[in-house]
Design an enzyme around this catalytic site. Sequence first.
Site, PDB file in Angstrom:
ATOM      1  N   THR A  11       8.320  12.286   2.972  1.00 16.02           N
ATOM      2  CA  THR A  11       7.491  11.682   1.911  1.00 16.02           C
ATOM      3  C   THR A  11       7.712  10.176   1.831  1.00 16.02           C
ATOM      4  OG1 THR A  11       7.534  13.739   0.664  1.00 16.02           O
ATOM      5  CG2 THR A  11       6.988  11.745  -0.573  1.00 16.02           C
ATOM      6  N   ARG A  60      12.696 -12.065 -16.164  1.00 14.32           N
ATOM      7  CA  ARG A  60      12.154 -12.676 -17.382  1.00 14.32           C
ATOM      8  C   ARG A  60      12.834 -13.975 -17.758  1.00 14.32           C
ATOM      9  NH1 ARG A  60      12.496  -7.026 -20.445  1.00 14.32           N
ATOM     10  NH2 ARG A  60      14.028  -6.784 -18.748  1.00 14.32           N
ATOM     11  N   ILE A  79      12.211  12.991  -0.311  1.00  9.54           N
ATOM     12  CA  ILE A  79      12.629  13.472   1.012  1.00  9.54           C
ATOM     13  C   ILE A  79      12.133  12.515   2.093  1.00  9.54           C
ATOM     14  CG2 ILE A  79      12.643  15.879   0.253  1.00  9.54           C
ATOM     15  CD1 ILE A  79      10.014  16.233   1.943  1.00  9.54           C
ATOM     16  N   GLY A  80      12.785  12.547   3.245  1.00  6.44           N
ATOM     17  CA  GLY A  80      12.484  11.604   4.322  1.00  6.44           C
ATOM     18  C   GLY A  80      11.007  11.549   4.683  1.00  6.44           C
ATOM     19  N   ASP A  82       7.583  -9.715 -12.254  1.00  2.00           N
ATOM     20  CA  ASP A  82       7.093  -8.446 -12.800  1.00  2.00           C
ATOM     21  C   ASP A  82       5.939  -8.690 -13.761  1.00  2.00           C
ATOM     22  OD1 ASP A  82       9.207  -7.434 -11.342  1.00  2.00           O
ATOM     23  OD2 ASP A  82      10.533  -7.208 -13.058  1.00  2.00           O
ATOM     24  N   LYS A 120      12.284   1.325  -4.871  1.00  6.49           N
ATOM     25  CA  LYS A 120      13.235   2.379  -5.285  1.00  6.49           C
ATOM     26  C   LYS A 120      12.774   3.763  -4.845  1.00  6.49           C
ATOM     27  CE  LYS A 120      15.171  -0.050  -9.316  1.00  6.49           C
ATOM     28  NZ  LYS A 120      14.231  -1.176  -9.540  1.00  6.49           N
ATOM     29  N   PHE A 121      12.618   3.917  -3.544  1.00  8.41           N
ATOM     30  CA  PHE A 121      12.253   5.228  -2.995  1.00  8.41           C
ATOM     31  C   PHE A 121      13.312   6.253  -3.395  1.00  8.41           C
ATOM     32  CE2 PHE A 121      10.212   2.264  -0.003  1.00  8.41           C
ATOM     33  CZ  PHE A 121       8.922   2.766  -0.005  1.00  8.41           C
TER      34      PHE A 121
END
Length: 265
Positions: A101, A232, A98-99, A39, A94-95
Amino acid sequence: MSSHLQSYGQRAQNFTNPAAKLLLETMERKKSNLAVSVDVTKTKDFLSIIDTVGPFVCLIKTHIDILEDFDPSLITQLKELSQKHNFLIFEDRKFADIGNTVALQYSRGVHRIADWAHITNAHAVPGPGIITGLSSVGLPLGRGLLLLAEMSTKGSLATGAYTDATLRMAENNRDFVVGFVAQQRMGGHHEDFLVLTPGVGLDSKGDGMGQQYRTPREVILDSACDVIIVGRGIYGGDTAESVRAQAQRYQDAGWSSYLERISLP
Ligand code: S5P
């Protein structure tokens, strides 16, 4: 035999999904159940950390949208490192929409995640349509999806009935949903699912922003999870040598806990 007492290599046959099979085979071959979460915000740091930890991991987890200097050529370099060191790539997107989109977010935009990430993840909050949308893109490409069934953070709302309903959504979509991001292996299902677990640290208990850390042993042995996700705790060091040493340390801790688990009577 309960799936979590089988070896990673044996469990590859419990899955039809190619990404899940390849992950389990890679874990067995490299003797690693370590995923490193990289990250950082600069491409140079991102690639150099991945090259350093590559030999010790089965999986690299990315947040591609935090790179300030993202350029599509980075993806070519990331794929080259994945071949050089034999690891899979997990975009922690992490969607949660709605399907229709999420299918667009997964396949298009600047990042074109489905082109390069073997695995991605989604929240269950929209219901099964999110899986329909993502699988319309990912299944033909041999990709796999993890559902967030629990979170590592203090006060998480993903508990109880929500976690149970997430499990049911996975069971109904076994071809594409290969497992969970969760804090423990959950009972109540007969299918084999992968459990990938963040919130892992050997030297710290938290970060002052809600993150909570457990040790590799607690995660792999006590909670019967499959993969430790460490961020980290590994890349926090300032020299390549310290990053390498931490990666080795977490790989050893994760693998010895796994060996202890599969030898349980
Ligand atoms: O419940 C979760 C789910 C995820 S995917 N808790 C998490 O911490 N994560 C991710 O794991 C988080 O987005 C971050 O990329 C990583 C943990 O990083 P660390 O630096 O705290 O080890």
